[in-house]
Design a protein around this motif. Structure first.
Motif, PDB file in Angstrom:
ATOM      1  N   LYS A 117       5.398   3.028  -4.677  1.00  0.00           N
ATOM      2  CA  LYS A 117       5.303   3.704  -5.971  1.00  0.00           C
ATOM      3  C   LYS A 117       5.788   2.858  -7.143  1.00  0.00           C
ATOM      4  CE  LYS A 117       8.956   6.874  -6.654  1.00  0.00           C
ATOM      5  NZ  LYS A 117       9.495   8.209  -6.404  1.00  0.00           N
ATOM      6  N   ASP A 170       5.547   5.806  -1.011  1.00  0.00           N
ATOM      7  CA  ASP A 170       5.015   7.163  -1.031  1.00  0.00           C
ATOM      8  C   ASP A 170       3.963   7.265   0.055  1.00  0.00           C
ATOM      9  OD1 ASP A 170       6.456   8.228  -3.081  1.00  0.00           O
ATOM     10  OD2 ASP A 170       4.937   7.859  -4.610  1.00  0.00           O
ATOM     11  N   PHE A 171       4.205   8.078   1.034  1.00  0.00           N
ATOM     12  CA  PHE A 171       3.201   8.265   2.078  1.00  0.00           C
ATOM     13  C   PHE A 171       2.353   9.465   1.701  1.00  0.00           C
ATOM     14  CE2 PHE A 171       6.486   5.939   4.401  1.00  0.00           C
ATOM     15  CZ  PHE A 171       5.706   4.938   4.948  1.00  0.00           C
ATOM     16  N   LYS A 172       1.056   9.261   1.755  1.00  0.00           N
ATOM     17  CA  LYS A 172       0.122  10.343   1.439  1.00  0.00           C
ATOM     18  C   LYS A 172      -0.333  10.947   2.751  1.00  0.00           C
ATOM     19  CE  LYS A 172      -1.171   8.242  -2.819  1.00  0.00           C
ATOM     20  NZ  LYS A 172      -1.411   6.885  -3.133  1.00  0.00           N
ATOM     21  N   SER A 207       0.859  -1.183   0.000  1.00  0.00           N
ATOM     22  CA  SER A 207       0.000   0.000   0.000  1.00  0.00           C
ATOM     23  C   SER A 207       0.895   1.232   0.000  1.00  0.00           C
ATOM     24  CB  SER A 207      -0.898  -0.021   1.234  1.00  0.00           C
ATOM     25  OG  SER A 207      -1.675   1.145   1.271  1.00  0.00           O
ATOM     26  N   GLY A 208       0.807   2.039  -1.036  1.00  0.00           N
ATOM     27  CA  GLY A 208       1.636   3.239  -1.128  1.00  0.00           C
ATOM     28  C   GLY A 208       2.976   3.031  -1.793  1.00  0.00           C
TER      29      GLY A 208
END
Length: 164
Positions: A27, A161-163, A24-25
């Motif tokens: 890239k 990639d942390f949102k 999850s996340g």
């Protein structure tokens, strides 16, 4: 009748949860379950370039970088005692990709499926390959003669990639 609390079912559920959490996340790697949990089939999309065969003549092999790459994982009936079965759905030119993807001796029932997904990514990047017992001999010869072209991209597959 399937025992949903059997060790095998617990393992499939654990693998599913670990895959969802791990990728999850990410890239570079997307993992899509192809069934409801407990899932036995996954599609992995590697969002970077790898080599594919462009043309082949008797005198020279021509390759090109293409992406994304799509791999499917099948956790067969005897999983986790038997290793997962990996196939590819895009054109890939690699010494260890034939009718299936050879993960060699990198499997034990205690192995993590997430680690194998990263391992195959490293293979696609040509960070690793086995030329001594290849599934694709032409790719092995080509790889040994073109080591300066590796890896295909200098990326860290474990980059997330942390949102916010």
């Amino acid at each position: 009748m399937v025992n949903n609390d059997s060790p095998k079912m617990r393992r499939l559920k654990s693998d599913y949860e670990n895959i969802i959490s791990e990728f999850s996340g990410n890239k570079y790697i997307n993992v899509e379950p192809l069934e409801e949990s407990p899932c036995r089939k996954y599609r992995v999309i590697y969002k970077f370039n790898s080599y594919s065969l462009k043309e082949s003549s008797k005198s020279k092999i021509q390759v090109e970088l293409k992406g994304p790459q799509i791999i499917e994982i099948d956790l067969l009936e005897n999983y986790p005692r038997e290793k997962p079965y990996f196939t590819y759905k895009t054109e890939i030119f690699h010494p260890n990709f034939g009718n299936y993807i050879c993960i060699a001796d990198h499997w034990a029932p205690s192995s993590k499926l997430t680690d194998l997904i990263y391992q195959i990514g490293d293979m696609l990047l040509y960070k690793t390959f086995n030329s001594t017992s290849p599934l694709n001999a032409k790719a092995a010869v080509w790889a040994l003669n073109n080591i300066e072209k590796f890896p295909t991209e200098k990326i860290n597959l474990r980059m997330i990639d942390f949102k916010l």
